[in-house]
Design an enzyme around this catalytic site. Sequence first.
Site, PDB file in Angstrom:
ATOM      1  N   ASP A  67      34.426  35.463  33.605  1.00  0.00           N
ATOM      2  CA  ASP A  67      33.452  34.675  34.323  1.00  0.00           C
ATOM      3  C   ASP A  67      32.312  35.793  34.006  1.00  0.00           C
ATOM      4  O   ASP A  67      32.565  36.416  33.055  1.00  0.00           O
ATOM      5  CB  ASP A  67      34.129  35.072  35.990  1.00  0.00           C
ATOM      6  CG  ASP A  67      34.480  36.656  36.231  1.00  0.00           C
ATOM      7  OD1 ASP A  67      34.464  37.291  35.202  1.00  0.00           O
ATOM      8  OD2 ASP A  67      35.372  36.904  37.555  1.00  0.00           O
ATOM      9  N   ASN A 136      39.202  39.323  48.454  1.00  0.00           N
ATOM     10  CA  ASN A 136      39.069  38.174  49.915  1.00  0.00           C
ATOM     11  C   ASN A 136      39.502  36.988  49.411  1.00  0.00           C
ATOM     12  O   ASN A 136      40.034  35.717  49.621  1.00  0.00           O
ATOM     13  CB  ASN A 136      37.635  37.782  49.775  1.00  0.00           C
ATOM     14  CG  ASN A 136      36.983  37.249  48.663  1.00  0.00           C
ATOM     15  OD1 ASN A 136      37.435  37.071  47.477  1.00  0.00           O
ATOM     16  ND2 ASN A 136      35.775  36.040  48.687  1.00  0.00           N
ATOM     17  N   HIS A 138      39.734  35.663  46.361  1.00  0.00           N
ATOM     18  CA  HIS A 138      38.906  34.763  44.596  1.00  0.00           C
ATOM     19  C   HIS A 138      40.163  35.278  43.034  1.00  0.00           C
ATOM     20  O   HIS A 138      40.404  36.755  43.374  1.00  0.00           O
ATOM     21  CB  HIS A 138      37.870  35.124  45.094  1.00  0.00           C
ATOM     22  CG  HIS A 138      37.108  36.561  43.935  1.00  0.00           C
ATOM     23  ND1 HIS A 138      35.902  36.151  44.600  1.00  0.00           N
ATOM     24  CD2 HIS A 138      37.765  37.612  43.642  1.00  0.00           C
ATOM     25  CE1 HIS A 138      35.739  38.217  43.262  1.00  0.00           C
ATOM     26  NE2 HIS A 138      36.878  38.480  43.315  1.00  0.00           N
TER      27      HIS A 138
HETATM   28  C1  GLP Z   1      35.586  40.457  40.468  1.00  0.00           C
HETATM   29  C2  GLP Z   1      35.484  39.663  39.157  1.00  0.00           C
HETATM   30  C3  GLP Z   1      36.756  39.606  39.020  1.00  0.00           C
HETATM   31  C4  GLP Z   1      38.094  40.373  39.601  1.00  0.00           C
HETATM   32  C5  GLP Z   1      37.549  40.724  40.549  1.00  0.00           C
HETATM   33  C6  GLP Z   1      38.367  42.113  41.251  1.00  0.00           C
HETATM   34  O1  GLP Z   1      34.628  39.737  41.629  1.00  0.00           O
HETATM   35  N1  GLP Z   1      34.553  38.874  38.932  1.00  0.00           N
HETATM   36  O2  GLP Z   1      37.293  38.934  38.033  1.00  0.00           O
HETATM   37  O3  GLP Z   1      39.121  40.272  38.372  1.00  0.00           O
HETATM   38  O4  GLP Z   1      36.704  40.234  41.470  1.00  0.00           O
HETATM   39  O5  GLP Z   1      38.199  43.154  40.416  1.00  0.00           O
HETATM   40  P1  GLP Z   1      38.716  44.756  40.383  1.00  0.00           P
HETATM   41  O6  GLP Z   1      39.891  44.433  39.988  1.00  0.00           O
HETATM   42  O7  GLP Z   1      37.635  45.707  40.286  1.00  0.00           O
HETATM   43  O8  GLP Z   1      38.755  44.994  42.307  1.00  0.00           O
END
Ligand code: GLP
Length: 244
Positions: A67, A136, A138
Amino acid sequence: MKVKVFNDHETMSRAAAAAMAREIQKNPRTLLCLATGSSPSRAYELIGKRAQKSPALCRRVRIVKLDEWEGLDAGDPGSNDAYFSKHVIGPWKLPRGGVAGFTRGAKNPDAECRRVRAWLASHGPVDLCVLGLGVNGHLGFNEPASSLPPFAHRAVLAAQTQTHSMVRHAAVKPKNGFTLGLAEILQSREILLLVSGDAKRLAIQKLLRAEISTELPASLLWLHPNATILCDRAAAGDGPPPAS
Ligand code: GLP
C-alpha cells in the site's frame, strides 16, 4: 488459518524472518508483497542482517508494496517509499528498481491502480505476502466496510488509520491511500499476518472468531489455504493459545 503465539515481538519477528529467508533461499526470484508499519520492521531488520553476511541473498528478490499513503510530501519520512528505503532496500542490498507498487503522488489514481493491477497480473502471483493487522482489522488500506473492491484501489482511510504512527507527525493527515485489494492478497501462495502489541488485542480477538466479514477485512484470510497468524503474547492476551 494457522495461529502461532510467541512470547514477545522479538521471537515473533525471528519466526517471520526465518520464514521469509526460507522462501528467498528456495526461490531467489521470489515475489514478496510487504506491508510497512511497526509489526514487520524487526523481521525486515533480521533479513537485513542476513544480507550483510550474504550480500547476494536478496539480489534477485522482487518486492511489491502492499500500500501507499496519498498526499504526503516528497521526502516525508512517513511515506511507504521512505519506509522501504530505510528498512528494506538499503539493508537487504536490493538492486535499484527492486520494489514495485504504487507511485506516491500519482496524478491519475484510477490509472495508477490499473497499472499496479496489470503489473501483478503479469508478474504475480505473490509468493509470500507479509501483512500487518490494523487496530480496526484492516489489511493494507482495505478498511472495514459493507463491501470492498477486490483489486488495487484508492481507499478512503478510516479515522483510526489517519492516526497511525507513520503519519502521526504529518501536519496534514492523509485521507486516502492506495492498496492492493483482497483478491490480489488472497492470490498469494502464502500469507503471514504479523500481529504485535496490546493495541491489537481487540482486533485479533475478533479475527480468531473465524467469522468472515468485510467489516473485518483481515477475516477474509480465513478463505486462504496457506495463511498463518504470527502473534505475540501482548496481542494474544494471557489466556490459552487461540485454537487454529
Ligand atoms: C497501516 C498500514 C498497513 C499496516 C497496518 C498495521 O495502516 N497501511 O500496511 O500493516 O497499518 O501497522 P502497524 O504494524 O504499524 O501496527
